[in-house]
Design an enzyme around this catalytic site. Structure first.
Site, PDB file in Angstrom:
ATOM      1  N   LYS A  14       0.828  -1.219   0.000  1.00 23.20           N
ATOM      2  CA  LYS A  14       0.000   0.000   0.000  1.00 23.20           C
ATOM      3  C   LYS A  14       0.861   1.268   0.000  1.00 23.20           C
ATOM      4  CE  LYS A  14      -2.274  -0.907   3.821  1.00 23.20           C
ATOM      5  NZ  LYS A  14      -1.876  -2.235   4.253  1.00 23.20           N
ATOM      6  N   ARG A  89     -10.271   1.549   8.591  1.00 22.30           N
ATOM      7  CA  ARG A  89      -9.953   0.156   8.895  1.00 22.30           C
ATOM      8  C   ARG A  89     -11.096  -0.573   9.583  1.00 22.30           C
ATOM      9  NH1 ARG A  89      -3.781   0.613   8.876  1.00 22.30           N
ATOM     10  NH2 ARG A  89      -2.998  -1.359   9.644  1.00 22.30           N
ATOM     11  N   ARG A 123      10.596  -7.766   5.807  1.00 22.91           N
ATOM     12  CA  ARG A 123      10.582  -6.323   5.560  1.00 22.91           C
ATOM     13  C   ARG A 123      11.575  -5.607   6.485  1.00 22.91           C
ATOM     14  NH1 ARG A 123       4.752  -3.710   4.993  1.00 22.91           N
ATOM     15  NH2 ARG A 123       4.438  -4.315   7.155  1.00 22.91           N
ATOM     16  N   ARG A 156      10.419  -3.275  11.599  1.00 24.70           N
ATOM     17  CA  ARG A 156       9.312  -2.617  12.288  1.00 24.70           C
ATOM     18  C   ARG A 156       8.907  -3.455  13.487  1.00 24.70           C
ATOM     19  NH1 ARG A 156       4.602  -0.743   8.110  1.00 24.70           N
ATOM     20  NH2 ARG A 156       3.338  -1.556   9.785  1.00 24.70           N
ATOM     21  N   ARG A 167      -2.698  -8.533  13.404  1.00 24.48           N
ATOM     22  CA  ARG A 167      -3.089  -7.590  12.351  1.00 24.48           C
ATOM     23  C   ARG A 167      -3.913  -8.295  11.267  1.00 24.48           C
ATOM     24  NH1 ARG A 167       2.578  -5.853  10.870  1.00 24.48           N
ATOM     25  NH2 ARG A 167       1.844  -4.040   9.717  1.00 24.48           N
TER      26      ARG A 167
HETATM   27  P1  AMP Z   1       0.114   0.452   9.009  1.00 19.70           P
HETATM   28  O1  AMP Z   1       1.433   1.015   8.679  1.00 19.70           O
HETATM   29  O2  AMP Z   1      -1.008   1.018   8.157  1.00 19.70           O
HETATM   30  O3  AMP Z   1       0.111  -1.054   9.015  1.00 19.70           O
HETATM   31  O4  AMP Z   1      -0.245   0.933  10.495  1.00 19.70           O
HETATM   32  C1  AMP Z   1       0.596   0.590  11.568  1.00 19.70           C
HETATM   33  C2  AMP Z   1      -0.192   0.569  12.869  1.00 19.70           C
HETATM   34  O5  AMP Z   1      -0.753   1.864  13.132  1.00 19.70           O
HETATM   35  C3  AMP Z   1      -1.389  -0.372  12.884  1.00 19.70           C
HETATM   36  O6  AMP Z   1      -1.022  -1.712  13.181  1.00 19.70           O
HETATM   37  C4  AMP Z   1      -2.225   0.268  13.992  1.00 19.70           C
HETATM   38  O7  AMP Z   1      -1.696  -0.012  15.277  1.00 19.70           O
HETATM   39  C5  AMP Z   1      -2.025   1.748  13.728  1.00 19.70           C
HETATM   40  N1  AMP Z   1      -3.027   2.241  12.761  1.00 19.70           N
HETATM   41  C6  AMP Z   1      -2.783   2.736  11.511  1.00 19.70           C
HETATM   42  N2  AMP Z   1      -3.924   3.086  10.911  1.00 19.70           N
HETATM   43  C7  AMP Z   1      -4.918   2.798  11.780  1.00 19.70           C
HETATM   44  C8  AMP Z   1      -6.344   2.898  11.730  1.00 19.70           C
HETATM   45  N3  AMP Z   1      -6.974   3.403  10.656  1.00 19.70           N
HETATM   46  N4  AMP Z   1      -7.053   2.497  12.814  1.00 19.70           N
HETATM   47  C9  AMP Z   1      -6.442   2.023  13.908  1.00 19.70           C
HETATM   48  N5  AMP Z   1      -5.117   1.863  14.019  1.00 19.70           N
HETATM   49  C10 AMP Z   1      -4.362   2.251  12.967  1.00 19.70           C
END
Ligand code: AMP
Length: 219
Positions: A14, A89, A123, A156, A167
């Site tokens: 993404k 989400r 990653r 990460r 996740r």
């Molecule tokens: P990502 O890089 O999009 O995978 O986001 C990393 C982390 O940020 C996720 O595992 C959540 O802990 C938090 N996060 C990001 N976007 C959201 C969202 N829309 N709702 C809730 N938590 C989020």
């Protein structure tokens, strides 16, 4: 003005695809995960609130997420539009978003779960400039060092097998229904995320009737 949402399971690309989609179209990439990671890295108050949740691979509370998204979009630096990644989400976030913004298209990057595990666990990220790498497909030139700025690469904190499972289950239970909601409005473009980065970008742009991406090298 173009407003796109990019959705897809962890590791589906993404972030990379959003950056390429913005390139040359003057769109702004808004990654909620990147905003949170920035706060964690800078040890802000918000960072302290979300660090443990993020590291466990859990979702941050909706109120907090919505205020971060509202604040980011209120900056209005997106005259030509934006690509939002990692949001919405769940059902509540989708409603909040659809109440305030009309969406021109949802890009859904599809990737089988065995490939998700393979990609996510290999990653690596540069904490200095944000460049990301993959030890299978996109290795840095020097082991463990960023090609761009030379900083040491990290994993990460949420790219562990345990956090990944959390996740994935959130994605399946909470995020997939959002996709179905969007699908009923006929916005969704399903794109196979397995081919090369440029090929996936080509398919995204074709689906959205946008001009092809011009690689920076001109090759
Ligand atoms: P990502 O890089 O999009 O995978 O986001 C990393 C982390 O940020 C996720 O595992 C959540 O802990 C938090 N996060 C990001 N976007 C959201 C969202 N829309 N709702 C809730 N938590 C989020």
């Amino acid at each position: 003005m173009r407003k796109f949402v990019i959705m897809g399971v962890q590791g589906s690309g993404k972030g990379t695809q959003s950056e390429l989609l913005c390139d040359g179209l003057e769109l702004v990439h808004i990654s909620v995960g990147d905003i949170f990671r920035w706060h964690v890295q800078k040890h802000t108050k918000l960072g302290a609130q979300v660090r443990r949740i993020m590291n466990a691979g859990e979702l941050v509370g909706d109120d907090l997420v919505e205020s971060v998204v509202r604040e980011r979009l209120d900056q209005h630096d997106w005259n030509y539009g934006f690509v939002i990644d990692g949001f919405p989400r769940n059902g509540r976030q989708a409603e909040f978003f659809m109440e305030s913004y009309d969406i021109d298209g949802v890009i859904h990057l599809e990737l089988p779960e065995d490939e998700v595990r393979r990609r996510v666990l290999s990653r690596r990220l540069c904490p200095n400039c944000g460049m990301d790498y993959n030890l299978i497909a996109d290795r840095p030139k020097r082991d463990g060092r960023c090609d761009i700025c030379g900083h040491e690469l990290i994993t990460r904190a949420d790219d562990t097998p345990e956090a990944l499972e959390a996740r994935l289950s959130d994605y399946n239970e909470k995020t997939r229904p959002v996709l179905e909601k969007f699908r009923r409005k006929e916005y969704v473009h399903d794109i196979d995320a397995r081919p090369s980065v440029e090929e996936v970008q080509g398919k995204i742009r074709a689906a959205l009737h946008l001009p092809p991406h011009q690689a920076a090298t001109g090759s």
